[in-house]
Write an enzyme that holds these catalytic residues in place. Sequence first.
Site, mmCIF file in Angstrom:
data_model
loop_
_atom_site.group_PDB
_atom_site.id
_atom_site.type_symbol
_atom_site.label_atom_id
_atom_site.label_comp_id
_atom_site.label_asym_id
_atom_site.label_seq_id
_atom_site.Cartn_x
_atom_site.Cartn_y
_atom_site.Cartn_z
ATOM 1 N N LYS A 79 0.860 -1.192 0.000
ATOM 2 C CA LYS A 79 0.000 0.000 0.000
ATOM 3 C C LYS A 79 0.892 1.237 0.000
ATOM 4 C CE LYS A 79 -3.875 2.127 2.519
ATOM 5 N NZ LYS A 79 -4.822 2.014 3.652
ATOM 6 N N SER A 154 -9.781 2.151 2.580
ATOM 7 C CA SER A 154 -8.852 2.850 1.719
ATOM 8 C C SER A 154 -7.859 1.933 1.010
ATOM 9 C CB SER A 154 -8.074 3.884 2.530
ATOM 10 O OG SER A 154 -7.308 3.248 3.541
ATOM 11 N N SER A 178 -10.217 -0.123 6.792
ATOM 12 C CA SER A 178 -9.601 -0.053 5.467
ATOM 13 C C SER A 178 -8.888 -1.299 4.975
ATOM 14 C CB SER A 178 -8.628 1.118 5.412
ATOM 15 O OG SER A 178 -9.338 2.296 5.197
HETATM 16 N N1 GLN Z 1 -13.514 4.504 5.864
HETATM 17 C C1 GLN Z 1 -12.879 4.951 7.048
HETATM 18 C C2 GLN Z 1 -12.475 6.389 6.897
HETATM 19 O O1 GLN Z 1 -12.740 6.949 5.889
HETATM 20 C C3 GLN Z 1 -11.718 4.070 7.388
HETATM 21 C C4 GLN Z 1 -10.464 4.443 6.745
HETATM 22 C C5 GLN Z 1 -9.293 3.597 7.206
HETATM 23 O O2 GLN Z 1 -9.457 2.583 7.866
HETATM 24 N N2 GLN Z 1 -8.101 4.055 6.874
HETATM 25 O O3 GLN Z 1 -11.919 6.979 7.762
#
Ligand code: GLN
Length: 489
Positions: A79, A154, A178
């Site tokens: 990532k 994400s 995410s």
């Molecule tokens: N969807 C969540 C957010 O927008 C989680 C994001 C994440 O876990 N990095 O914050």
Amino acid sequence: MASGFPSTVAALAAGLERGDFSSVELTEHYLARIRALNPELNCYITVCEDGARAQARAADERRAMGEAGVLTGIPYANKDIFCTAGVRTSCGSRMLDNFVPPYTATAVERLHEAGMVMLGKANMDEFAMGSSNETSFYGPARNPWRPDCVPGGSSGGSAAAVAARLAPAATGTDTGGSIRQPASFCGVSGLKPTYGRVSRWGMIAFASSLDQGGPMALTAEDLALLLGAMSGFDSRDSTSVDCVPEDFSRLLGAPLAGLKLGLPKEFLDGRLAPELGATLEEARRVYESLGAECREISLPNSGLAIPAYYIVASAECSSNLSRYDGVRFGHRCDQPADLLDLYTRSRAEGFGAEVKRRILVGTYALSAGYYEAYYGKAQKLRRLIQRDFQAAFGEVDAILGPTSPSVAFGLGQKTDDPVSMYLADIYTTAVNLAGLPGLSIPAGFVDGLPVGMQLIGNYFDEARLLGIAHRFQQATDWHRRVPALADKV
Ligand code: GLN
């Protein structure tokens, strides 16, 4: 895939060990697939052809000397939130489009010490803020099951790459879901470890009290191998936990007879699409047929997870992202008139809309006079949520529930309504607020799109969680399905 290469890390490791193929051959195979499919799927922001070849050659030499470990020579995707020395690390943002870190994140360093081969840097929501990959400066990665749908976020690029067989494994990070939610949307397996299990050093910070790196792959068996390599104490991360190294594969064969699984009644209400409820019901039957005892439990404060999460995450991100000022690294605006202009224009140009929204909310929540009402209150809710889980683990060994209230949605479908996007994190954020380990594995399909289910364990209980997931994967074949698009090449 017609190539003859197996797909899982465990099978690839066995093939390398037998000498069926070399790491160089395997790496070329993935690089060719990336060339063929990445233009359509946009899973990778950066592809490291030369670097991957060099690591693959080194892995083959190491094997020839009899010094190979199980992961030596296995390719993977990183990532683009993990710093990699000499390789651009953008975090999905224009702000870091030109950032080439001088150092490598600890978790990545460990994967490379194990001999893994980095194919490239995977697409992601900007600074890991999002649930669809659509906030990426580089455009969204696409869902290999249906390219007009989002891969989740994400860590959407990582999940899509694994699903499309553009990497057998990938790293992800999970601040509020995410790793688990994109795994669910793309039909792969993903594990968010206990907070403190995997070093955060060199992992670009979003919300430091919630962020945790972890592995994504096709199977729970593979997740166990990857977690073993990437985890462990790191003195450079002040929240790293110094626990005895363990073999996360040790409970893969453990029988489930007598295991108590709890299904939270708050997770099975009207918010969950009925077809997804049916998938979960079917998973429950599988577990019962394997000897587990499933019972209803209650997590009474779980409805507070979304408001608590979005206050804590935004507050911490507003502080973490204050370092991007156009001075030392990252985007700098052209010809600033003065210092203030340098700060404001560099940040205005470098950050996208979602990141700005979070910074505004977080700055407001932390401001004098509001701190107690928002951040202080959210921390109290966090403690209540944590206590609910502790009470539940007094009754059951692990918790079974949905990962997301829906399957992958269409690109653009939710971009104008951030709140509806936030609400979809309902089943994942409580786990981060409590610091617990959670994983998502494929449990079915609805309208041709994968459905994931979530397993949540007590602190440091990853080995058991992986064992519970592995048993399910021995009894089902959802994780073996390949998107038609990936079969094309
Ligand atoms: N969807 C969540 C957010 O927008 C989680 C994001 C994440 O876990 N990095 O914050």
